[in-house]
Design a protein around this motif. Structure first.
Motif, PDB file in Angstrom:
ATOM      1  N   SER A 278       0.826  -1.210   0.000  1.00 49.47           N
ATOM      2  CA  SER A 278       0.000   0.000   0.000  1.00 49.47           C
ATOM      3  C   SER A 278       0.857   1.255   0.000  1.00 49.47           C
ATOM      4  O   SER A 278       0.595   2.206  -0.741  1.00 49.47           O
ATOM      5  CB  SER A 278      -0.933  -0.003   1.215  1.00 49.47           C
ATOM      6  OG  SER A 278      -0.189  -0.078   2.420  1.00 49.47           O
ATOM      7  N   ILE A 279       1.911   1.276   0.825  1.00 49.32           N
ATOM      8  CA  ILE A 279       2.788   2.444   0.876  1.00 49.32           C
ATOM      9  C   ILE A 279       3.568   2.565  -0.428  1.00 49.32           C
ATOM     10  O   ILE A 279       3.727   3.661  -0.980  1.00 49.32           O
ATOM     11  CB  ILE A 279       3.740   2.350   2.081  1.00 49.32           C
ATOM     12  CG1 ILE A 279       2.936   2.422   3.391  1.00 49.32           C
ATOM     13  CG2 ILE A 279       4.782   3.460   2.035  1.00 49.32           C
ATOM     14  CD1 ILE A 279       3.775   2.283   4.639  1.00 49.32           C
ATOM     15  N   THR A 280       4.055   1.433  -0.958  1.00 50.98           N
ATOM     16  CA  THR A 280       4.770   1.453  -2.230  1.00 50.98           C
ATOM     17  C   THR A 280       3.865   1.969  -3.339  1.00 50.98           C
ATOM     18  O   THR A 280       4.290   2.741  -4.205  1.00 50.98           O
ATOM     19  CB  THR A 280       5.274   0.047  -2.584  1.00 50.98           C
ATOM     20  OG1 THR A 280       6.054  -0.467  -1.506  1.00 50.98           O
ATOM     21  CG2 THR A 280       6.124   0.079  -3.846  1.00 50.98           C
ATOM     22  N   CYS A 281       2.605   1.562  -3.307  1.00 46.01           N
ATOM     23  CA  CYS A 281       1.639   2.009  -4.303  1.00 46.01           C
ATOM     24  C   CYS A 281       1.453   3.527  -4.236  1.00 46.01           C
ATOM     25  O   CYS A 281       1.375   4.206  -5.264  1.00 46.01           O
ATOM     26  CB  CYS A 281       0.310   1.296  -4.064  1.00 46.01           C
ATOM     27  SG  CYS A 281      -0.865   1.402  -5.427  1.00 46.01           S
ATOM     28  N   GLN A 282       1.404   4.074  -3.034  1.00 45.89           N
ATOM     29  CA  GLN A 282       1.263   5.519  -2.871  1.00 45.89           C
ATOM     30  C   GLN A 282       2.493   6.253  -3.394  1.00 45.89           C
ATOM     31  O   GLN A 282       2.379   7.320  -4.013  1.00 45.89           O
ATOM     32  CB  GLN A 282       1.024   5.845  -1.398  1.00 45.89           C
ATOM     33  CG  GLN A 282      -0.312   5.346  -0.861  1.00 45.89           C
ATOM     34  CD  GLN A 282      -0.421   5.468   0.643  1.00 45.89           C
ATOM     35  OE1 GLN A 282       0.294   6.243   1.261  1.00 45.89           O
ATOM     36  NE2 GLN A 282      -1.312   4.696   1.243  1.00 45.89           N
ATOM     37  N   LEU A 283       3.677   5.693  -3.163  1.00 46.21           N
ATOM     38  CA  LEU A 283       4.906   6.312  -3.660  1.00 46.21           C
ATOM     39  C   LEU A 283       4.932   6.315  -5.186  1.00 46.21           C
ATOM     40  O   LEU A 283       5.383   7.276  -5.814  1.00 46.21           O
ATOM     41  CB  LEU A 283       6.126   5.568  -3.112  1.00 46.21           C
ATOM     42  CG  LEU A 283       6.351   5.645  -1.597  1.00 46.21           C
ATOM     43  CD1 LEU A 283       7.527   4.769  -1.194  1.00 46.21           C
ATOM     44  CD2 LEU A 283       6.589   7.083  -1.158  1.00 46.21           C
ATOM     45  N   ILE A 284       4.428   5.232  -5.784  1.00 41.52           N
ATOM     46  CA  ILE A 284       4.360   5.163  -7.248  1.00 41.52           C
ATOM     47  C   ILE A 284       3.370   6.195  -7.777  1.00 41.52           C
ATOM     48  O   ILE A 284       3.652   6.931  -8.730  1.00 41.52           O
ATOM     49  CB  ILE A 284       3.948   3.747  -7.696  1.00 41.52           C
ATOM     50  CG1 ILE A 284       5.046   2.737  -7.357  1.00 41.52           C
ATOM     51  CG2 ILE A 284       3.658   3.723  -9.195  1.00 41.52           C
ATOM     52  CD1 ILE A 284       4.641   1.296  -7.606  1.00 41.52           C
ATOM     53  N   ALA A 285       2.202   6.259  -7.139  1.00 43.03           N
ATOM     54  CA  ALA A 285       1.143   7.155  -7.612  1.00 43.03           C
ATOM     55  C   ALA A 285       1.555   8.621  -7.532  1.00 43.03           C
ATOM     56  O   ALA A 285       1.123   9.442  -8.348  1.00 43.03           O
ATOM     57  CB  ALA A 285      -0.129   6.923  -6.806  1.00 43.03           C
TER      58      ALA A 285
END
Length: 281
Positions: free
Chosen positions: A50-57
């Motif tokens: 979830s945190i990695t996804c936010q960093l990508i977004a």
């Protein structure tokens, strides 16, 4: 989303899960090329999707190719919705960032005198410890067979012979130490694939990608899974192909080399590489 805390007791206590999603770029550019959703588990315990996804977004890191961003909504696995835990992590990160260099220098100085305490992994003794959840998940998946010190010592000696550069240090060895005398029975032990479910898969519907010298998941594991996806099928056809990336390192997509391009083609166009294909990156 409310789900059971313990799946063996579906009517028992519930916890809340949340989901993050990176929307397909075709949603905004109107290209109409969206295929569907790509469910993504970056691995673990150890990586928070979830945190990695936010960093990508937010553009802080790059991970997927433009082709995947265009054709899929990218959805990581669900996570516990716990604002207090998230804030604790955020506060810890800030404090660590402010103090890490001073602490690191002190740790190096102490290690020169024979005291490596600050460079060692802290024993996790409470649920508030940062790595506690990872230990719990790991010990519910794997068992520590070396319950006695001589067995543990023998495993260390074996690791130092088999892998002299790292002395056998890897994620498995961590869990074999952490999970000694773990009081809760294993919930998801390693097991063979369900043959009845395998027969329902279309031919070549699974792409197994593994580095030649992956320190966490051996290449032979990919081959073993490939064998199960072949021999378990009633008609003997293969449900999977194996792609090997030369070199080491855990996982292959993030380095965005030849293996990643083949994976993109598999997901977007259903282009299946030949079984046993070998790439350099």
């Amino acid at each position: 989303m409310q789900v059971p805390l313990d799946w063996s007791e579906p009517g028992g206590a519930k916890i809340s899960l949340f989901m993050t999603k990176i929307k397909s770029t075709s949603t905004t550019n109107g290209s109409g090329n969206k295929i569907g959703s790509l469910l993504w588990n970056p691995g673990g315990p150890g990586v928070t999707a979830s945190i990695t996804c936010q960093l990508i977004a937010t553009g802080q890191i790059e991970y997927f190719s433009p082709a995947l961003y265009e054709h899929f909504d990218i959805i990581p696995q669900l996570f516990v919705d716990d604002a207090a835990s998230f804030q604790r992590l955020a506060d810890w990160n800030r404090a660590f960032g402010n103090s890490c260099w001073l602490t690191f220098g002190l740790a190096l100085n102490q290690s020169l005198s024979g005291n490596a305490t600050l460079l060692s992994t802290t024993v996790q003794t409470a649920v508030s410890n940062d790595a506690f959840s990872g230990i719990v998940i790991g010990c519910l998946d794997w068992t520590a067979k070396n319950a006695l010190f001589p067995e543990h010592q023998a495993l260390q000696q074996l690791g130092s012979v088999v892998a002299p550069h790292t002395l056998g240090a890897n994620q498995f060895f961590q869990h074999s130490s952490w999970c000694i005398n773990w009081p809760v029975p294993i919930a998801n032990p390693p097991h063979w694939l369900n043959a009845a479910q395998v027969t329902k898969l279309p031919p070549d519907s699974v792409l197994l990608v593994n580095a030649e010298f992956d320190p966490e998941t051996w290449y032979m594991w990919a081959q073993g899974l490939k064998d199960q996806l072949t021999t378990s099928a009633a008609n003997g056809d293969s449900k999977a192909v194996v792609l090997m990336r030369k070199g080491d390192g855990h996982t292959s997509y993030a380095i965005q080399g030849q293996a990643a391009r083949i994976m993109d083609a598999f997901w977007v166009n259903r282009t299946v590489p030949g079984n046993g294909t070998v790439v350099d990156s």
